[in-house]
Design an enzyme around this catalytic site. Sequence first.
Site, short mmCIF file in Angstrom:
data_model
loop_
_atom_site.label_atom_id
_atom_site.label_comp_id
_atom_site.label_asym_id
_atom_site.label_seq_id
_atom_site.Cartn_x
_atom_site.Cartn_y
_atom_site.Cartn_z
N GLU A 20 -6.55 2.28 -3.13
CA GLU A 20 -5.12 2.30 -3.42
C GLU A 20 -4.61 0.87 -3.61
OE1 GLU A 20 -3.22 5.29 -0.98
OE2 GLU A 20 -1.71 3.81 -0.45
N HIS A 77 -11.29 12.82 0.89
CA HIS A 77 -11.46 11.46 1.39
C HIS A 77 -11.43 11.36 2.91
CE1 HIS A 77 -11.24 7.14 1.36
NE2 HIS A 77 -10.05 7.11 1.91
N GLN A 83 -7.28 14.90 3.49
CA GLN A 83 -6.66 14.03 2.49
C GLN A 83 -7.49 13.97 1.23
OE1 GLN A 83 -6.08 9.52 3.05
NE2 GLN A 83 -4.05 10.45 2.97
N LEU A 88 -14.92 5.97 -4.40
CA LEU A 88 -13.54 5.59 -4.14
C LEU A 88 -13.09 4.36 -4.94
CD1 LEU A 88 -10.98 5.85 -2.26
CD2 LEU A 88 -12.13 4.26 -0.74
N ARG A 119 -0.30 9.42 -0.20
CA ARG A 119 -1.43 9.95 -0.97
C ARG A 119 -1.29 11.42 -1.32
NH1 ARG A 119 -6.29 6.73 2.14
NH2 ARG A 119 -5.84 4.72 1.15
N HIS A 179 -7.89 11.75 -1.81
CA HIS A 179 -7.49 10.42 -2.27
C HIS A 179 -7.21 10.51 -3.75
CE1 HIS A 179 -7.47 6.16 -3.12
NE2 HIS A 179 -7.52 5.90 -1.84
N ARG A 232 -2.36 11.08 6.11
CA ARG A 232 -2.52 9.72 6.62
C ARG A 232 -2.06 8.71 5.57
NH1 ARG A 232 -6.28 5.88 5.73
NH2 ARG A 232 -7.89 7.18 4.81
N PHE A 290 0.85 -1.19 0.00
CA PHE A 290 0.00 0.00 0.00
C PHE A 290 0.89 1.24 0.00
CE2 PHE A 290 -4.41 1.34 0.80
CZ PHE A 290 -5.07 0.23 0.35
#
Lengths: 115, 584, 231
Positions: free
Chosen positions: B255, B353, B240, B252, B286, B242, B394, B119
């Site tokens: 990732e 996000h 954030q 969404l 991100r 995304h 994050r 990730f």
Amino acid sequence: MVRREVSGAHYGLRDWLAQRVTAVVMVVYSVLFVVMLLKLPRFDFPSWKAMWSAPTMRYATLLFLLCLFVHAWIGMRNIVMDYVKPTWLRLTLYSLMILALFAYGAWAVQILWGR
Amino acid sequence: MAIAVRQFDAVVVGAGGSGLRAALQLAEANLKVAVLSKVFPTRSHTVAAQGGVSASLGNEEPDNWHWHMYDTVKGSDYLGDQDAIEFMCRKASEVVVELEHYGMPFDRLDNGKIYQRPFGGHTSNYGERAIKRACAAADRTGHAMLHTLYQRNVRARTQFFVEWMALDLVRDAEGRVLGVTALEMETGEVMILKARATLFATGGAGRIYSASTNAFINTGDGLGMAARAGIPLEDMEFWQFHPTGVAGAGVLITEGVRGEGGFLLNKNGERFMERYAPTVKDLASRDVVARAMATEIKEGRGAGKDGEYILLKLDHLGADVIDKRLPGIREIAIKFANCDPVKDPIPVVPTCHYQMGGIPTNMHGQVLGSGDRIVPGFYAAGECACVSVHGANRLGTNSLLDLLVFGKSAGEQVVKDLKGETGAMPELPKDAGDYTLSRLARLDSATSGERVSDVGAEMRRVMQLHCGVFRFPDSLVEGVRKIKEVAERTKSTFIKDKSKVFNTARVEALEHENLIEVALSTMVSAEARKESRGAHDRSDFPNRDDVNWMKHTMWFKDGNRLEYKPVQLKPLTVEMFEPKARVY
Amino acid sequence: MRFQIYRYNPDTDSKPRMQFYDVAMEPTDRMLLDALVRIKMEDDTFAFRRSCREGVCGSDAMNINGKNGLACITKLADLQEPVVIRPLPGLPVIRDLIVDMSQFFKQYHSIKPYVVNDTPPPEKERLQSPEDREELNGLYECILCACCSTSCPSFWWNPDKFVGPAGLLQAYRFIADTRDQTINERLDNLEDPYRLFRCHSIMNCVDVCPKGLNPTKAIGKIKDLLVKRTV
């Protein structure tokens, strides 16, 4: 206020299985019956009568009818379970159905083994 | 006014991941708990999390919590508190294994252990290369987790108040939190739920932006309630974006797609992340990827008719891998992007996000007011809280981890605190509930005014325009002015529907009153922070400024006042990670 | 687009009615939910549940042109006008499209929807082979939207006694989980002419499931297990 549901009658499976087993028996009988008909030398009353005089034919038909009655009993009861809610009415209908099926049974025996 | 009061040991507001995890702790300790939720628990937004939950289990390759901690500190752009980050990363394996024992249907490796995938931002040996650390249940990890936690709560006989919306905190003269006022949506009744401990797990407020991956219910109710009760909001400028929301729809795309080997292309078919992050490329954190995409689009290399999006290519993974590991993504792409990723790339854009900031807490979920003083009786966990482990950005999969670790630790802290409390519960102040009733009365008596949907749309437009991926000084100043105007208009909203039964118009109006606090805090905090860090990127201050700005913003509703507090650089047991330039 | 929507507010209406709405759609409106949100902007007295707007939370299940589905993943382009929207059939209506789902969740809870394993938990995860895990596919994905159970006549007639397709799908999800130790208790719990055997395999549930799941197949597998342990 609180309505508790009672469940766990533990017979659902037996009936469900019986429904399927009786169905198989009825299918087999029906196929054999058609084959027998086609194998008749002639389509006339004497041949028809001869076919029914064989004991195997009579017992097979009796088996078929017993399966039919069990099958019908379970199926009819399923319908009653879905749509008829009052217990007294349900019991009455069940009793009538059982009586009718016994009557049909007796009548069938009379036809098969009668003269 | 007379208002009914019900009393509990603890009230948990919100039944998403952190609320359910905390509730479990409380219910298993045999406390009398009420868990309030605006929606049936399994409809909470945790359900939409896709890719995974991180833990250095080392099932696929060697891993340890030090590396995870380093990645998280670096990912936070050194704004995360290193003590809390150490706490979270060390606890990760324990809470993930626990979840497995609860029945979570994780995917499995051939040896029967939990499947892990790479990730963004997660690396081995302090940034050397991407590592498999995200424990996944296909691309439905959040769904599986939320249902598992709910199921475990069913087993623990947790008492849920489903479709109840908390409206305001009840505090006494000393500032102690004594519970909440709440609305039962089905009947329209308002009640005070009094408790020794009040735990907020109300999630984020991504609905302040017009392009958001968030659900309709993510309206920052906890933040609104806290702000109105005089509690500050921390680091609200950090949102954030995304990298991969479906263009136009906002839905969404995990990732995990890139974790499984997918990558981003511009209109020339160039894998542009190689230029921005040479080592881990598409698996950079991100903020970095989102900025790279926004730059490509800004510089005219976006795909699509107007060059408005980037392409996410994954067809080379093959239909088998896609159907096994990313089935939900295929479903979403077909439905919302009109393309089958087995053949075609998915059009994506950076989309709002996650809220890194929130109600300030320590790592035990205790809420910290002005001057870092603990607010007695008040706890928070999950996205609504700012511990702060995510700092300025994050890492993917750390949000689900945050829910588990801090949901649990907040629950444990409540249990501990309540054990020490023996005396009678403090009395409610005489006017408890009056503030809530006056807010409701205004809505009920208004005969004219602005539609909530219009004011809401304006708020989302202002946020999107003035506080997006790239931020500009003049635009931020303008944004502050405009959002204050919207806040003013919020005072004269009007609903036609005045009925009691399931009045969703009233609920939406109340939700908007929470959203606007979040929007205000975001804009004001962003305008004030004169540096670029993590998700906050200013054109006039393009670099991170550790001398002046390595500190947390604390926004107070009262006069839009700002305070700052230092970042906790000292971890619990290990050496601190010195701030350095962030390269992926 | 033209919509005909079931309206009922017990506060103001003596009985339910169908209301027509003509809505000017924007090019960005793709799904039915977009249209409903637009209707609500104009008429805020119209009530329905919604949340994730991507088909994973299960809030916005309703009856759309006679078939149950989720508004957020039902494309407007696929709908015939006027689009007739009603609440999920068979459950008590609270208001407009909002139904009382207590009965549905009561049945879900009745199958003990959690893994039961009383052996002391190991320090690490309990092991499960990929093949054993595969058994849970098509089961754990259920979003409890109630599209299936409320399209099942057996559930309409006996919602208090028949577990319904959603509950039975979940019953099998825990039966199929190799980590669960109570398979026999779970089968006992279901061996009843009402709880399980009201299912006559008419497959309405399969037809409407927005997640493409197959409760009928799961119910068949439960019956297979019952047969196996009896015969």
